[in-house]
Motif scaffolding. Structure first.
Motif, PDB file in Angstrom:
ATOM      1  N   THR A   1       0.304  -2.603  -0.059  1.00 26.97           N
ATOM      2  CA  THR A   1       0.927  -3.877   0.305  1.00 26.97           C
ATOM      3  C   THR A   1       0.715  -4.174   1.783  1.00 26.97           C
ATOM      4  O   THR A   1       0.395  -5.310   2.166  1.00 26.97           O
ATOM      5  N   LEU A   2       0.876  -3.164   2.637  1.00 31.61           N
ATOM      6  CA  LEU A   2       0.668  -3.354   4.066  1.00 31.61           C
ATOM      7  C   LEU A   2      -0.767  -3.776   4.358  1.00 31.61           C
ATOM      8  O   LEU A   2      -1.008  -4.674   5.178  1.00 31.61           O
ATOM      9  N   ALA A   3      -1.719  -3.129   3.688  1.00 26.75           N
ATOM     10  CA  ALA A   3      -3.128  -3.449   3.913  1.00 26.75           C
ATOM     11  C   ALA A   3      -3.434  -4.886   3.501  1.00 26.75           C
ATOM     12  O   ALA A   3      -4.163  -5.603   4.189  1.00 26.75           O
ATOM     13  N   HIS A   4      -2.862  -5.301   2.371  1.00 26.96           N
ATOM     14  CA  HIS A   4      -3.100  -6.667   1.898  1.00 26.96           C
ATOM     15  C   HIS A   4      -2.558  -7.693   2.888  1.00 26.96           C
ATOM     16  O   HIS A   4      -3.256  -8.651   3.257  1.00 26.96           O
ATOM     17  N   GLU A   5      -1.328  -7.490   3.351  1.00 31.66           N
ATOM     18  CA  GLU A   5      -0.722  -8.476   4.238  1.00 31.66           C
ATOM     19  C   GLU A   5      -1.366  -8.442   5.628  1.00 31.66           C
ATOM     20  O   GLU A   5      -1.485  -9.479   6.294  1.00 31.66           O
ATOM     21  N   ALA A   6      -1.821  -7.251   6.060  1.00 37.20           N
ATOM     22  CA  ALA A   6      -2.548  -7.177   7.329  1.00 37.20           C
ATOM     23  C   ALA A   6      -3.862  -7.944   7.247  1.00 37.20           C
ATOM     24  O   ALA A   6      -4.272  -8.614   8.211  1.00 37.20           O
TER      25      ALA A   6
ATOM     26  N   GLU B   1       4.182 -13.630  -0.577  1.00 33.83           N
ATOM     27  CA  GLU B   1       4.064 -12.925   0.690  1.00 33.83           C
ATOM     28  C   GLU B   1       5.455 -12.714   1.301  1.00 33.83           C
ATOM     29  O   GLU B   1       6.374 -13.504   1.096  1.00 33.83           O
ATOM     30  N   SER B   2       5.604 -11.641   2.054  1.00 33.62           N
ATOM     31  CA  SER B   2       6.904 -11.263   2.595  1.00 33.62           C
ATOM     32  C   SER B   2       7.350 -12.231   3.691  1.00 33.62           C
ATOM     33  O   SER B   2       6.543 -12.946   4.285  1.00 33.62           O
ATOM     34  N   ARG B   3       8.659 -12.198   3.971  1.00 36.88           N
ATOM     35  CA  ARG B   3       9.184 -13.030   5.056  1.00 36.88           C
ATOM     36  C   ARG B   3       8.625 -12.586   6.404  1.00 36.88           C
ATOM     37  O   ARG B   3       8.420 -13.407   7.306  1.00 36.88           O
ATOM     38  N   SER B   4       8.401 -11.283   6.538  1.00 39.86           N
ATOM     39  CA  SER B   4       7.825 -10.780   7.791  1.00 39.86           C
ATOM     40  C   SER B   4       6.442 -11.378   8.009  1.00 39.86           C
ATOM     41  O   SER B   4       6.111 -11.817   9.123  1.00 39.86           O
ATOM     42  N   LEU B   5       5.629 -11.413   6.949  1.00 40.65           N
ATOM     43  CA  LEU B   5       4.301 -11.987   7.086  1.00 40.65           C
ATOM     44  C   LEU B   5       4.381 -13.479   7.386  1.00 40.65           C
ATOM     45  O   LEU B   5       3.607 -14.006   8.190  1.00 40.65           O
TER      46      LEU B   5
ATOM     47  N   VAL C   1      -4.444 -10.548   5.324  1.00 40.46           N
ATOM     48  CA  VAL C   1      -4.104 -11.979   5.347  1.00 40.46           C
ATOM     49  C   VAL C   1      -3.907 -12.434   6.788  1.00 40.46           C
ATOM     50  O   VAL C   1      -4.416 -13.483   7.207  1.00 40.46           O
ATOM     51  N   LEU C   2      -3.195 -11.635   7.565  1.00 45.60           N
ATOM     52  CA  LEU C   2      -2.943 -11.972   8.961  1.00 45.60           C
ATOM     53  C   LEU C   2      -4.255 -11.972   9.760  1.00 45.60           C
ATOM     54  O   LEU C   2      -4.474 -12.839  10.612  1.00 45.60           O
TER      55      LEU C   2
ATOM     56  N   THR D   1       1.152 -20.790   3.085  1.00 44.97           N
ATOM     57  CA  THR D   1       1.854 -19.599   2.608  1.00 44.97           C
ATOM     58  C   THR D   1       1.319 -19.189   1.248  1.00 44.97           C
ATOM     59  O   THR D   1       1.178 -20.005   0.347  1.00 44.97           O
ATOM     60  N   GLU D   2       1.011 -17.886   1.098  1.00 40.45           N
ATOM     61  CA  GLU D   2       0.548 -17.377  -0.185  1.00 40.45           C
ATOM     62  C   GLU D   2       1.752 -17.017  -1.049  1.00 40.45           C
ATOM     63  O   GLU D   2       2.780 -16.565  -0.540  1.00 40.45           O
ATOM     64  N   PRO D   3       1.640 -17.202  -2.385  1.00 41.32           N
ATOM     65  CA  PRO D   3       2.747 -16.843  -3.266  1.00 41.32           C
ATOM     66  C   PRO D   3       3.086 -15.354  -3.135  1.00 41.32           C
ATOM     67  O   PRO D   3       2.199 -14.511  -3.161  1.00 41.32           O
TER      68      PRO D   3
END
Length: 326
Positions: A35-40, A6-10, A42-43, A2-4
């Motif tokens: 934010t969406l682009a960053h978490e996408a 990051e959202s619960r959804s991610l 990561v996924l 888990t990255e510091p």
């Protein structure tokens, strides 16, 4: 891992990847496309096979099995691509036919393929119709990540075929000396508004002078921060990206920077209001509340294409009016 931050959804989505049960079509929604682009991304890194362990090229953005598509051109839309291009098998980047064609090819690394589709609300009907079969039954090992800050504008045929997850916008700390000084001066200006009634015309004149100075400096800070972030975002594009592909990103970054600054301005207002809560009169409490409400209206004003600086000056003038009538 888990990255510091990051959202619960991610976190839930990454857990689904590890357990091999991630749906093939995910719609990520939220206020900030950044934010969406960053978490996408990561996924996507979790889904894709490593390029080469320990290499700087191992970032998922450089992966040959990552496909990105985003609105482009003067209409800022995701289009299907012309019929004459189809007959030659030549599709420009950022057209739906090009994406569908690329996804039919074998994975370069022998693992999964991932699509990140930016601003899913900008897919036009013809492109959406061409995309539906891929969205329902993508090639084996293919995952589709659609991003939007306007979920209610996404076509129902697209929305209904995706699992939807909301990603809260991150408000990064803006560590810029000019911005920290601006907030201090804004707080001073706000405190002095409480003396307008007793100070008469000289106090109002001084407040007006300070208002336009603060607005001018606000725009300078916004441009400075946005230029840094625009550079970071456009560097992620392919080397041959054209102006039509860069402009939508630049506009988005400028708006997101503006909205992040407004959040910090709101925090500054609350800070002034809570410095001496026991001495806060009912009138002052009402004025602070109205000032915050006026600030919140700015998002609607800028959504109507009113220039950011014009909208911000409107807010400052409205705040001045609120306090001068107290």
């Amino acid at each position: 891992m888990t990255e510091p931050g990051e959202s619960r959804s991610l976190q839930s989505l990454r857990k689904a990847v590890r357990e091999g049960r991630l749906a093939h079509a995910i719609l990520l929604t939220g206020e900030s496309l950044g934010t969406l682009a960053h978490e996408a991304m990561v996924l996507a890194g979790d889904l894709l096979e490593p390029i080469s362990e320990g290499s700087s090229a191992n970032h998922p953005a450089n992966h040959p099995d990552l496909f990105t598509i985003y609105p482009s051109g003067s209409v800022h839309e995701i289009l299907i691509g012309r019929e004459d291009q189809k007959s030659r098998g030549e599709y420009p980047r950022n057209t739906m036919r090009r994406l569908i064609s690329d996804l039919q090819k074998t994975s370069s690394q022998g693992g999964s393929k991932v699509v990140i589709l930016y601003e899913a609300d900008r897919i036009r009907h013809q492109a959406a119709n061409a995309f539906l079969k891929t969205l329902e039954e993508p090639p084996p090992g293919t995952h589709l990540l659609l991003l939007t800050a306007k979920p209610y504008d996404v076509l129902p045929t697209i929305n209904s075929r995706c699992f939807r997850f909301n990603i809260p916008a991150k408000c990064p700390s803006l560590q810029l000396p000019e911005w920290e000084q601006w907030k201090q001066d804004f707080n001073t200006w706000l405190k002095e508004l409480g003396n307008l009634r007793t100070g008469g015309k000289p106090a109002v004149g001084q407040a007006m002078f300070g208002l336009y100075g603060l607005a001018f400096r606000f725009e300078q800070v916004q441009q400075s921060i946005a230029s840094i972030r625009k550079k970071e975002e456009t560097e992620k594009l392919p080397p041959d990206a054209n102006k039509g592909e860069k402009e939508p990103i630049e506009k988005r970054v400028l708006r997101e920077t503006f909205l992040n600054l407004l959040k910090e301005v709101e925090q500054a207002i609350h800070q002034v209001a809570l410095e001496n809560p026991e001495r806060l009169t009912d009138v002052q409490s009402r004025n602070f509340s109205q000032t915050v409400s006026a600030l919140e209206e700015l998002q609607g004003l800028t959504a109507l294409n009113l220039k950011n600086i014009t909208a911000f000056e409107y807010f400052m003038l409205y705040a001045l009016r609120i306090w001068s009538q107290a």
